[in-house]
Scaffold this motif. Sequence first.
Motif, mmCIF file in Angstrom:
data_model
loop_
_atom_site.group_PDB
_atom_site.id
_atom_site.type_symbol
_atom_site.label_atom_id
_atom_site.label_comp_id
_atom_site.label_asym_id
_atom_site.label_seq_id
_atom_site.Cartn_x
_atom_site.Cartn_y
_atom_site.Cartn_z
ATOM 1 N N HIS A 1 13.504 -11.961 9.111
ATOM 2 C CA HIS A 1 12.631 -12.485 8.060
ATOM 3 C C HIS A 1 12.648 -11.561 6.837
ATOM 4 N N PRO A 2 13.800 -11.418 6.188
ATOM 5 C CA PRO A 2 13.899 -10.514 5.034
ATOM 6 C C PRO A 2 13.186 -11.093 3.816
ATOM 7 N N GLU A 3 12.692 -10.204 2.981
ATOM 8 C CA GLU A 3 12.003 -10.616 1.761
ATOM 9 C C GLU A 3 12.450 -9.732 0.604
ATOM 10 N N LEU A 4 12.679 -10.351 -0.541
ATOM 11 C CA LEU A 4 13.103 -9.618 -1.724
ATOM 12 C C LEU A 4 11.944 -8.814 -2.315
ATOM 13 N N GLY A 5 12.280 -7.947 -3.261
ATOM 14 C CA GLY A 5 11.300 -7.072 -3.864
ATOM 15 C C GLY A 5 10.108 -7.801 -4.451
ATOM 16 N N TYR A 6 8.915 -7.305 -4.174
ATOM 17 C CA TYR A 6 7.636 -7.851 -4.596
ATOM 18 C C TYR A 6 7.326 -9.205 -3.968
ATOM 19 N N GLN A 7 8.130 -9.599 -2.979
ATOM 20 C CA GLN A 7 7.864 -10.828 -2.228
ATOM 21 C C GLN A 7 7.616 -10.523 -0.746
ATOM 22 N N GLU A 8 7.389 -9.259 -0.402
ATOM 23 C CA GLU A 8 7.324 -8.834 1.000
ATOM 24 C C GLU A 8 5.958 -9.117 1.622
ATOM 25 N N THR A 9 5.456 -10.336 1.452
ATOM 26 C CA THR A 9 4.109 -10.647 1.932
ATOM 27 C C THR A 9 4.035 -10.687 3.458
ATOM 28 N N ARG A 10 5.036 -11.270 4.103
ATOM 29 C CA ARG A 10 5.029 -11.308 5.570
ATOM 30 C C ARG A 10 5.143 -9.895 6.128
ATOM 31 N N THR A 11 6.063 -9.119 5.565
ATOM 32 C CA THR A 11 6.256 -7.747 6.029
ATOM 33 C C THR A 11 4.994 -6.920 5.814
ATOM 34 N N MET A 12 4.368 -7.088 4.667
ATOM 35 C CA MET A 12 3.121 -6.377 4.369
ATOM 36 C C MET A 12 2.056 -6.704 5.410
ATOM 37 N N GLY A 13 1.921 -7.982 5.729
ATOM 38 C CA GLY A 13 0.918 -8.387 6.706
ATOM 39 C C GLY A 13 1.206 -7.855 8.094
ATOM 40 N N LYS B 1 -0.419 -4.041 12.416
ATOM 41 C CA LYS B 1 -0.106 -3.021 13.417
ATOM 42 C C LYS B 1 -0.865 -1.731 13.143
ATOM 43 N N LEU B 2 -0.911 -1.303 11.908
ATOM 44 C CA LEU B 2 -1.611 -0.055 11.587
ATOM 45 C C LEU B 2 -3.089 -0.146 11.948
ATOM 46 N N ARG B 3 -3.691 -1.275 11.664
ATOM 47 C CA ARG B 3 -5.115 -1.448 12.001
ATOM 48 C C ARG B 3 -5.318 -1.481 13.509
ATOM 49 N N ALA B 4 -4.388 -2.138 14.216
ATOM 50 C CA ALA B 4 -4.513 -2.217 15.675
ATOM 51 C C ALA B 4 -4.388 -0.844 16.319
ATOM 52 N N TRP B 5 -3.652 0.057 15.685
ATOM 53 C CA TRP B 5 -3.457 1.395 16.248
ATOM 54 C C TRP B 5 -4.586 2.356 15.875
ATOM 55 N N GLY B 6 -5.554 1.880 15.120
ATOM 56 C CA GLY B 6 -6.731 2.688 14.831
ATOM 57 C C GLY B 6 -6.575 3.686 13.707
ATOM 58 N N LEU B 7 -5.704 3.385 12.725
ATOM 59 C CA LEU B 7 -5.631 4.293 11.587
ATOM 60 C C LEU B 7 -6.961 4.333 10.861
ATOM 61 N N ASP B 8 -7.214 5.419 10.170
ATOM 62 C CA ASP B 8 -8.506 5.630 9.546
ATOM 63 C C ASP B 8 -8.731 4.726 8.341
ATOM 64 N N ALA B 9 -7.657 4.298 7.698
ATOM 65 C CA ALA B 9 -7.772 3.357 6.585
ATOM 66 C C ALA B 9 -6.421 2.693 6.377
ATOM 67 N N VAL B 10 -6.436 1.448 5.923
ATOM 68 C CA VAL B 10 -5.208 0.721 5.597
ATOM 69 C C VAL B 10 -5.457 -0.068 4.322
ATOM 70 N N GLU B 11 -4.606 0.129 3.328
ATOM 71 C CA GLU B 11 -4.703 -0.624 2.077
ATOM 72 C C GLU B 11 -3.441 -1.445 1.884
ATOM 73 N N MET C 1 11.022 2.732 11.682
ATOM 74 C CA MET C 1 10.879 4.138 12.053
ATOM 75 C C MET C 1 9.535 4.700 11.607
ATOM 76 N N LEU C 2 9.073 4.299 10.418
ATOM 77 C CA LEU C 2 7.783 4.804 9.962
ATOM 78 C C LEU C 2 6.644 4.163 10.751
ATOM 79 N N LEU C 3 6.788 2.900 11.118
ATOM 80 C CA LEU C 3 5.797 2.276 11.989
ATOM 81 C C LEU C 3 5.727 3.002 13.333
ATOM 82 N N GLY C 4 6.889 3.324 13.888
ATOM 83 C CA GLY C 4 6.918 4.040 15.163
ATOM 84 C C GLY C 4 6.232 5.385 15.065
ATOM 85 N N ALA C 5 6.447 6.073 13.951
ATOM 86 C CA ALA C 5 5.787 7.372 13.759
ATOM 87 C C ALA C 5 4.278 7.201 13.652
#
Length: 389
Positions: A25-37, A42-52, A112-116
């Motif tokens: 599901h690739p998305e071009l620049g400034y169209q990465e809405t699915r990827t952003m979501g 995932k970040l929220r599910a892992w309990g990060l202190d804040a996600v913007e 890789m950054l998600l995994g970290a």
Amino acid sequence: MQPIPNSIAVMADELKEWRQDIHRHPELGYQETRTMGLIAEKLRAWGLDAVETGLGKTGVVGVLHGRNGPGEAILLRADMDALPITEEGDHDHVSESPGVMHACGHDGHTTMLLGAAKHLAETRNFDGTVYFCFQPAEEGGAGAKAMIDDGLFQKYPASAVFGMHNEPGMPVGQFAVRPGPVMASADEFIIKVRGRGGHAAFPHEAADPVLAAAQIVTALQSIVTRKVPASAPAVVTVATFHAGTISNVIPDEAVITGTTRTFDSAIYDLILGEMRRICDNVADAMGVTASVEVNGPVYPATVNDPEQTDLAARVLDAMVGAENVERDQEPGMGSEDFSYMAQAKPGCFVFIGNGDTASLHNAKYDFNDDAAPVGVAYWAKLVETALPV
């Protein structure tokens, strides 16, 4: 090479699943809405202190504090966007978006950054704060600049920034890093040569912009070889030449486009000055006019800070062994908008081996999933070393 920690090695299948889903599901620049979501979920599910979300239009920043609260902060960056290329891969996770594919491995960088983020959220074996920055529009859209202009470093005041890019042809488990310039600045130029069209049988009655533009193309190649010092890497490339619509008509205009690449702003200014001089003089000699329009530098040169590079190199030496860390890799003439972040904060950009794969921006390219656990291990070790408990 030390083995990948078990807590990261066991993530291999999960990393592969994330990466291949993003690849489909690739998305071009400034169209990465699915990827952003997907990232934010995932970040929220892992309990990060804040996600913007929505920083720089489609960027995401996750905030994770270590064992003893905020403290010093560093930022890790991955790019998310794909390219307008039709995929020619024969694997089972080919792009489902016609004419768009992850031909540069940003799906792997994001993974890789998600995994970290997941690993560090579970262990919190560091003291301070990590900002996980998922950036849009690296491929010509200057997404890093957009995030900075949108307040990235005001909201997330990191003391240092780090980036990573995969390197086809370099074995998995190997890295390259060096201080100073690692990737070139880049611009885009358009040269418009205007003359007076006419019948091809009577060229003496016309002012031929095609002939003048051809002379300009040839003369531009003399800039690097005759004006730029041999010790200063530089490239002037003419990439397109457009003129006319039919074989028996001399057109009124010819248009040339291309790019210049350097590591030094003074050399860039020299090249641009010579380009304008050549166009003016050839046009005058040929009885036409020529204008030079420049968009750029689109991206400045990417320059690694010595202190942060030393930190990254020590982490890599300890992780994969000094024999697997290339310290003398020549700077590349490609460009990277991580350069904007490295201008704003001390930073280091490293290259991770992607194995024997097709080259970047190739329709057959695919990120090597075997590299993902290695990249996660680097990010985790870097954070634990930069922000020790």
